[in-house]
Scaffold this motif. Structure first.
Motif, PDB file in Angstrom:
ATOM      1  N   VAL A 122      41.121  36.995  52.391  1.00  0.00           N
ATOM      2  CA  VAL A 122      41.871  37.920  51.549  1.00  0.00           C
ATOM      3  C   VAL A 122      42.787  37.154  50.596  1.00  0.00           C
ATOM      4  O   VAL A 122      43.025  37.579  49.467  1.00  0.00           O
ATOM      5  CB  VAL A 122      42.633  38.976  52.387  1.00  0.00           C
ATOM      6  CG1 VAL A 122      43.849  38.402  53.062  1.00  0.00           C
ATOM      7  CG2 VAL A 122      43.011  40.172  51.546  1.00  0.00           C
ATOM      8  N   GLU A 123      43.278  35.998  51.017  1.00  0.00           N
ATOM      9  CA  GLU A 123      44.097  35.174  50.130  1.00  0.00           C
ATOM     10  C   GLU A 123      43.273  34.717  48.927  1.00  0.00           C
ATOM     11  O   GLU A 123      43.765  34.675  47.801  1.00  0.00           O
ATOM     12  CB  GLU A 123      44.673  33.962  50.872  1.00  0.00           C
ATOM     13  CG  GLU A 123      45.629  34.294  51.993  1.00  0.00           C
ATOM     14  CD  GLU A 123      46.968  34.838  51.532  1.00  0.00           C
ATOM     15  OE1 GLU A 123      47.271  34.789  50.319  1.00  0.00           O
ATOM     16  OE2 GLU A 123      47.715  35.345  52.390  1.00  0.00           O
ATOM     17  N   ARG A 124      42.018  34.376  49.147  1.00  0.00           N
ATOM     18  CA  ARG A 124      41.136  33.961  48.053  1.00  0.00           C
ATOM     19  C   ARG A 124      40.899  35.122  47.087  1.00  0.00           C
ATOM     20  O   ARG A 124      40.899  34.944  45.874  1.00  0.00           O
ATOM     21  CB  ARG A 124      39.806  33.442  48.604  1.00  0.00           C
ATOM     22  CG  ARG A 124      38.765  33.138  47.542  1.00  0.00           C
ATOM     23  CD  ARG A 124      39.201  31.989  46.631  1.00  0.00           C
ATOM     24  NE  ARG A 124      38.268  31.801  45.555  1.00  0.00           N
ATOM     25  CZ  ARG A 124      38.499  32.124  44.279  1.00  0.00           C
ATOM     26  NH1 ARG A 124      39.640  32.662  43.918  1.00  0.00           N
ATOM     27  NH2 ARG A 124      37.592  31.909  43.356  1.00  0.00           N
ATOM     28  N   PHE A 125      40.710  36.321  47.629  1.00  0.00           N
ATOM     29  CA  PHE A 125      40.524  37.468  46.746  1.00  0.00           C
ATOM     30  C   PHE A 125      41.803  37.742  45.963  1.00  0.00           C
ATOM     31  O   PHE A 125      41.749  38.104  44.790  1.00  0.00           O
ATOM     32  CB  PHE A 125      40.082  38.723  47.515  1.00  0.00           C
ATOM     33  CG  PHE A 125      39.672  39.817  46.578  1.00  0.00           C
ATOM     34  CD1 PHE A 125      38.420  39.806  45.990  1.00  0.00           C
ATOM     35  CD2 PHE A 125      40.552  40.824  46.228  1.00  0.00           C
ATOM     36  CE1 PHE A 125      38.041  40.786  45.081  1.00  0.00           C
ATOM     37  CE2 PHE A 125      40.194  41.812  45.326  1.00  0.00           C
ATOM     38  CZ  PHE A 125      38.936  41.794  44.751  1.00  0.00           C
ATOM     39  N   ASN A 126      42.952  37.558  46.589  1.00  0.00           N
ATOM     40  CA  ASN A 126      44.221  37.702  45.870  1.00  0.00           C
ATOM     41  C   ASN A 126      44.293  36.713  44.714  1.00  0.00           C
ATOM     42  O   ASN A 126      44.873  37.008  43.666  1.00  0.00           O
ATOM     43  CB  ASN A 126      45.407  37.517  46.807  1.00  0.00           C
ATOM     44  CG  ASN A 126      45.663  38.736  47.666  1.00  0.00           C
ATOM     45  OD1 ASN A 126      45.108  39.800  47.432  1.00  0.00           O
ATOM     46  ND2 ASN A 126      46.501  38.573  48.669  1.00  0.00           N
ATOM     47  N   GLY A 127      43.701  35.531  44.882  1.00  0.00           N
ATOM     48  CA  GLY A 127      43.621  34.565  43.790  1.00  0.00           C
ATOM     49  C   GLY A 127      42.779  35.093  42.639  1.00  0.00           C
ATOM     50  O   GLY A 127      43.096  34.880  41.467  1.00  0.00           O
ATOM     51  N   ARG A 128      41.714  35.797  42.962  1.00  0.00           N
ATOM     52  CA  ARG A 128      40.880  36.419  41.923  1.00  0.00           C
ATOM     53  C   ARG A 128      41.686  37.480  41.163  1.00  0.00           C
ATOM     54  O   ARG A 128      41.588  37.587  39.954  1.00  0.00           O
ATOM     55  CB  ARG A 128      39.634  37.066  42.537  1.00  0.00           C
ATOM     56  CG  ARG A 128      38.605  36.074  43.012  1.00  0.00           C
ATOM     57  CD  ARG A 128      37.470  36.834  43.709  1.00  0.00           C
ATOM     58  NE  ARG A 128      36.404  35.968  44.104  1.00  0.00           N
ATOM     59  CZ  ARG A 128      35.207  35.915  43.512  1.00  0.00           C
ATOM     60  NH1 ARG A 128      34.953  36.687  42.491  1.00  0.00           N
ATOM     61  NH2 ARG A 128      34.286  35.095  43.946  1.00  0.00           N
ATOM     62  N   ILE A 129      42.469  38.260  41.911  1.00  0.00           N
ATOM     63  CA  ILE A 129      43.325  39.277  41.283  1.00  0.00           C
ATOM     64  C   ILE A 129      44.343  38.587  40.375  1.00  0.00           C
ATOM     65  O   ILE A 129      44.595  39.045  39.252  1.00  0.00           O
ATOM     66  CB  ILE A 129      44.045  40.129  42.358  1.00  0.00           C
ATOM     67  CG1 ILE A 129      43.040  40.960  43.149  1.00  0.00           C
ATOM     68  CG2 ILE A 129      45.134  41.005  41.745  1.00  0.00           C
ATOM     69  CD1 ILE A 129      42.350  42.054  42.374  1.00  0.00           C
ATOM     70  N   ALA A 130      44.914  37.467  40.829  1.00  0.00           N
ATOM     71  CA  ALA A 130      45.874  36.715  40.005  1.00  0.00           C
ATOM     72  C   ALA A 130      45.217  36.253  38.705  1.00  0.00           C
ATOM     73  O   ALA A 130      45.843  36.295  37.639  1.00  0.00           O
ATOM     74  CB  ALA A 130      46.425  35.523  40.786  1.00  0.00           C
ATOM     75  N   ASP A 131      43.947  35.832  38.783  1.00  0.00           N
ATOM     76  CA  ASP A 131      43.225  35.423  37.574  1.00  0.00           C
ATOM     77  C   ASP A 131      43.063  36.596  36.608  1.00  0.00           C
ATOM     78  O   ASP A 131      43.221  36.438  35.393  1.00  0.00           O
ATOM     79  CB  ASP A 131      41.844  34.858  37.930  1.00  0.00           C
ATOM     80  CG  ASP A 131      41.917  33.522  38.649  1.00  0.00           C
ATOM     81  OD1 ASP A 131      42.997  32.871  38.615  1.00  0.00           O
ATOM     82  OD2 ASP A 131      40.909  33.135  39.265  1.00  0.00           O
TER      83      ASP A 131
END
Length: 190
Positions: free
Chosen positions: A116-125
């Motif tokens: 989920v942290e990785r997906f949050n990184g996608r959201i940040a992008d």
């Protein structure tokens, strides 16, 4: 399927808002299917409402939820010196009611909840690369991105399948893991 990672992402405050908001994010470990919901705050009541919405939206029977130790999810670090959850937190009680095992990461170990942290990184992008006209535009963009992610973006971890294709494959081989049929879900039928 059914082991879901959950986290909260801070959203930028838009010019038409008086306070910042939060994005609750859930991702299924096996299918990488994602569900998000913006909330005005990150209270236990918001976490509980998110879990209810997730439970309703997810076709898979959710058996386990992995969260960090935030106050919205647990009373683990705040009620006793033993650092054990009491089980009386609103989120824990809802998990018990829905038959979901609530697991917690070790404090200060975000890698444990890395999916989920990785997906949050996608959201940040997405947040960095777009200019938003306001709150509604931000929400709609995030919801469109999640729909695109679930239905159109192949994932290398899934053998170049989309999360919906992976979910359909799981449904064909293990229908007992689901509480909804997938025949009317968007995505490519194979």
């Amino acid at each position: 399927p059914g082991y879901v990672h959950v986290d909260v992402k801070y959203l930028p405050q838009m010019h038409d808002e008086s306070n910042r908001r939060y994005l609750f994010v859930a991702i299924d470990r096996a299918t990488r299917w994602v569900f998000v919901q913006p909330k005005a705050n990150k209270t236990a009541a918001s976490a509980q409402a998110f879990l209810k919405a997730l439970h309703k939206a997810c076709a898979i029977r959710i058996s386990k939820v992995l969260t960090d130790n935030g106050k919205e999810f647990t009373d683990r670090l705040f009620t006793s010196k033993e650092r054990e959850p009491s089980g009386n937190h609103e989120f824990d009680r809802l998990c018990q009611e829905l038959g979901i095992e609530h697991r917690l990461t070790q404090p200060r170990t975000p890698r444990t909840n890395g999916m989920v942290e990785r997906f949050n990184g996608r959201i940040a992008d997405v947040l960095k690369t777009h200019r938003f006209n306001g709150r509604e535009d931000l929400e709609q963009t995030l919801l469109r991105y999640v729909a695109l992610y679930n239905q159109q973006l192949p994932q290398s971890a899934l053998g170049s399948k989309t999360p919906m294709q992976a979910m359909k494959n799981w449904y064909q081989t293990h229908p007992h893991l689901f509480h909804k049929r997938l025949y009317d879900r968007p995505g490519c039928d194979t």
